[in-house]
Design an enzyme around this catalytic site. Structure first.
Site, mmCIF file in Angstrom:
data_model
loop_
_atom_site.group_PDB
_atom_site.id
_atom_site.type_symbol
_atom_site.label_atom_id
_atom_site.label_comp_id
_atom_site.label_asym_id
_atom_site.label_seq_id
_atom_site.Cartn_x
_atom_site.Cartn_y
_atom_site.Cartn_z
ATOM 1 N N LYS A 1 -1.883 0.818 5.412
ATOM 2 C CA LYS A 1 -1.449 -0.772 5.310
ATOM 3 C C LYS A 1 -1.859 -1.277 6.680
ATOM 4 O O LYS A 1 -2.459 -2.297 6.864
ATOM 5 C CB LYS A 1 0.005 -1.032 5.147
ATOM 6 C CG LYS A 1 0.616 -0.709 3.766
ATOM 7 C CD LYS A 1 2.023 -1.304 3.711
ATOM 8 C CE LYS A 1 2.755 -0.540 2.564
ATOM 9 N NZ LYS A 1 4.069 -1.025 2.250
ATOM 10 N N LYS B 1 1.684 -2.699 -6.757
ATOM 11 C CA LYS B 1 2.201 -4.126 -6.866
ATOM 12 C C LYS B 1 1.185 -4.898 -6.258
ATOM 13 O O LYS B 1 0.941 -5.855 -6.114
ATOM 14 C CB LYS B 1 3.713 -4.319 -6.627
ATOM 15 C CG LYS B 1 4.634 -3.861 -7.433
ATOM 16 C CD LYS B 1 5.934 -4.311 -6.588
ATOM 17 C CE LYS B 1 7.230 -3.525 -7.328
ATOM 18 N NZ LYS B 1 7.870 -2.956 -6.228
ATOM 19 N N LYS C 1 -3.234 4.986 -6.915
ATOM 20 C CA LYS C 1 -1.968 4.714 -7.705
ATOM 21 C C LYS C 1 -1.903 3.460 -8.233
ATOM 22 O O LYS C 1 -2.405 2.223 -7.386
ATOM 23 C CB LYS C 1 -0.789 5.196 -6.890
ATOM 24 C CG LYS C 1 -0.538 4.386 -5.772
ATOM 25 C CD LYS C 1 1.056 4.514 -5.150
ATOM 26 C CE LYS C 1 1.109 3.385 -3.883
ATOM 27 N NZ LYS C 1 2.511 3.277 -3.731
HETATM 28 P P1 AMP Z 1 7.688 0.358 -4.921
HETATM 29 O O1 AMP Z 1 6.612 -0.504 -5.665
HETATM 30 O O2 AMP Z 1 6.602 0.826 -3.812
HETATM 31 O O3 AMP Z 1 8.716 -0.453 -4.147
HETATM 32 O O4 AMP Z 1 8.009 1.655 -5.421
HETATM 33 C C1 AMP Z 1 9.158 1.704 -6.195
HETATM 34 C C2 AMP Z 1 9.364 3.121 -6.842
HETATM 35 O O5 AMP Z 1 8.447 3.262 -7.517
HETATM 36 C C3 AMP Z 1 9.416 4.149 -5.602
HETATM 37 O O6 AMP Z 1 10.172 5.283 -6.075
HETATM 38 C C4 AMP Z 1 7.824 4.895 -5.957
HETATM 39 O O7 AMP Z 1 7.798 5.878 -5.512
HETATM 40 C C5 AMP Z 1 7.628 4.639 -7.466
HETATM 41 N N1 AMP Z 1 6.065 4.267 -7.818
HETATM 42 C C6 AMP Z 1 5.485 3.318 -7.209
HETATM 43 N N2 AMP Z 1 4.301 3.259 -7.761
HETATM 44 C C7 AMP Z 1 4.237 4.237 -8.765
HETATM 45 C C8 AMP Z 1 3.073 4.729 -9.407
HETATM 46 N N3 AMP Z 1 1.908 4.214 -9.514
HETATM 47 N N4 AMP Z 1 3.441 5.788 -10.120
HETATM 48 C C9 AMP Z 1 4.570 6.321 -9.979
HETATM 49 N N5 AMP Z 1 5.711 5.999 -9.416
HETATM 50 C C10 AMP Z 1 5.368 4.952 -8.587
#
Ligand code: AMP
Ligand code: TRP
Length: 346
Positions: free
Chosen positions: A118, A203, A200
């Site tokens: 980031k 968002k 990956k």
């Molecule tokens: P975040 O959107 O970064 O707050 O992620 C929330 C949860 O979703 C966390 O446990 C991440 O590890 C999981 N996560 C986010 N992106 C992915 C992805 N592309 N594949 C699998 N898990 C994800």
């Protein structure tokens, strides 16, 4: 172990309220939360303070916080058995962050891959909180003394850091903090971008075509899948050297529940032209129940507010017990209550 240790087994997890939850969030994380809540005392947090470490538009953030909480409910988190709350509504999170800042070595944080990635994107604009992000995450978790933290693969390093901070605290001040286990499910732990099979689904990707949001309309889903990056090789296989093909097949396998063998038997001779429309329909059907539950949740005036108010009350109760103990062990004294009537300090 002393007083703040729970008797029932607990889990804690959270997601950032930026944009919308997408299929990666659900398959990698939220789905395990839904399964786990039957067995564990569960705390699921919308980590709004984490979202503030990147530039946000205030009105969009406000909407995203409520939407994320409503999506937890739509995904099947049941507020009768689980505690759903907003991180900034429980001030213990920020207070424990400060206390942990006083024991977390800079060089542990300098190693964090997500920070480095980031920071490169932001250039000059890196704020202190982005660096401190994993310490806030450690505070989130350790306040609830969970046995287990279910997350996607990308959070492994942050969870290892959480465990290191807990160990360091325990070594310095006594055996207070439970060292949580990390739960990463194999299947769905890393759902990849539709535009690049090597990064990956996220968002924060500027292209909305890169992800399937849980609230995407059927038209949007069909468009995103038809534009999803693929390759020129005929015959579809679960081949790790074909990242885009692998990712699309993997999504299909998880959502349809079919085995890899069945899928390869069906599409092994086919191309993406035949496969993509089938994948779109599987996704559209899979998301329908989420979307109708979401409409119910946001349609019932006051329901979400009630869930969040109860949630922050329950979460504060547990969090404050741990915080009190940590404060005392680090040598702070309890607040002195002041009685106005007597005009005296007690
Ligand atoms: P975040 O959107 O970064 O707050 O992620 C929330 C949860 O979703 C966390 O446990 C991440 O590890 C999981 N996560 C986010 N992106 C992915 C992805 N592309 N594949 C699998 N898990 C994800
Ligand atoms: N950093 C996590 C993510 O981006 C979100 C998060 C914050 C979290 N605090 C947490 C996840 C505590 C699990 C437990 O996905």
């Amino acid at each position: 172990m002393t007083t703040a240790v729970p008797i029932t087994k607990r889990i804690f997890s959270g997601a950032q309220p930026t944009g919308q939850l997408h299929l990666g969030n659900y398959l990698g994380a939220v789905r395990s939360w839904v399964i786990a809540q039957a067995e564990y005392e569960s705390y699921f947090c919308v980590v709004d303070l984490h979202a503030l470490t990147m530039p946000q538009k205030p009105q969009e953030l406000r909407e995203a916080i409520r939407r994320t909480a409503a999506l937890y409910l739509a995904c099947g988190i049941d507020p009768k058995v689980s505690t759903i709350f907003i991180q900034s509504h429980v001030p213990a999170h920020t207070e424990l962050t400060w206390l942990f800042n006083c024991i977390a070595p800079m060089n542990w944080l300098e190693r964090m891959i997500q920070y480095k990635e980031k920071a490169i994107k932001l250039g000059e604009d890196v704020n202190i909180a982005l660096f401190d992000y994993p310490v806030l995450q450690a505070a989130d978790i350790l306040l609830y003394q969970p046995h287990l933290v279910p997350v996607g693969e990308d959070q492994r390093q942050h969870l290892e850091l959480t465990r290191d901070i807990a160990r360091r605290f325990n070594d310095k001040f006594g055996n207070t903090l439970r060292i949580p286990e990390i739960l990463i499910r194999q299947e769905g732990a890393r759902v990849m971008s539709l535009q690049d099979g090597t990064s990956k689904m996220s968002k924060s990707d500027p292209s909305d075509l890169s992800r399937i949001n849980l609230l995407d309309t059927p038209e949007a889903i069909r468009k995103k899948i038809s534009k999803a990056k693929s390759d020129q090789i005929l015959g579809l296989r679960f081949d790790a050297n074909r990242p885009e093909c692998y990712n699309l097949l993997n999504i299909y396998a998880i959502l349809s529940g079919e085995s890899r063998e069945t899928i390869e038997a069906e599409f092994g001779e086919a191309g993406f032209g035949k496969f993509k429309p089938r994948l779109s329909e599987v996704i559209v059907e899979y998301l329908k129940p989420f979307q109708s539950r979401y409409a119910e949740v946001v349609g019932e005036t006051g329901y979400l507010d009630t869930v969040l108010r109860d949630g922050s009350e329950r979460a504060s109760y547990v969090a404050n017990q741990t915080l009190k103990e940590v404060r005392e062990q680090m040598g702070l004294i309890p607040p002195i209550s002041f009685s106005l009537e007597e005009g005296s300090v007690r």
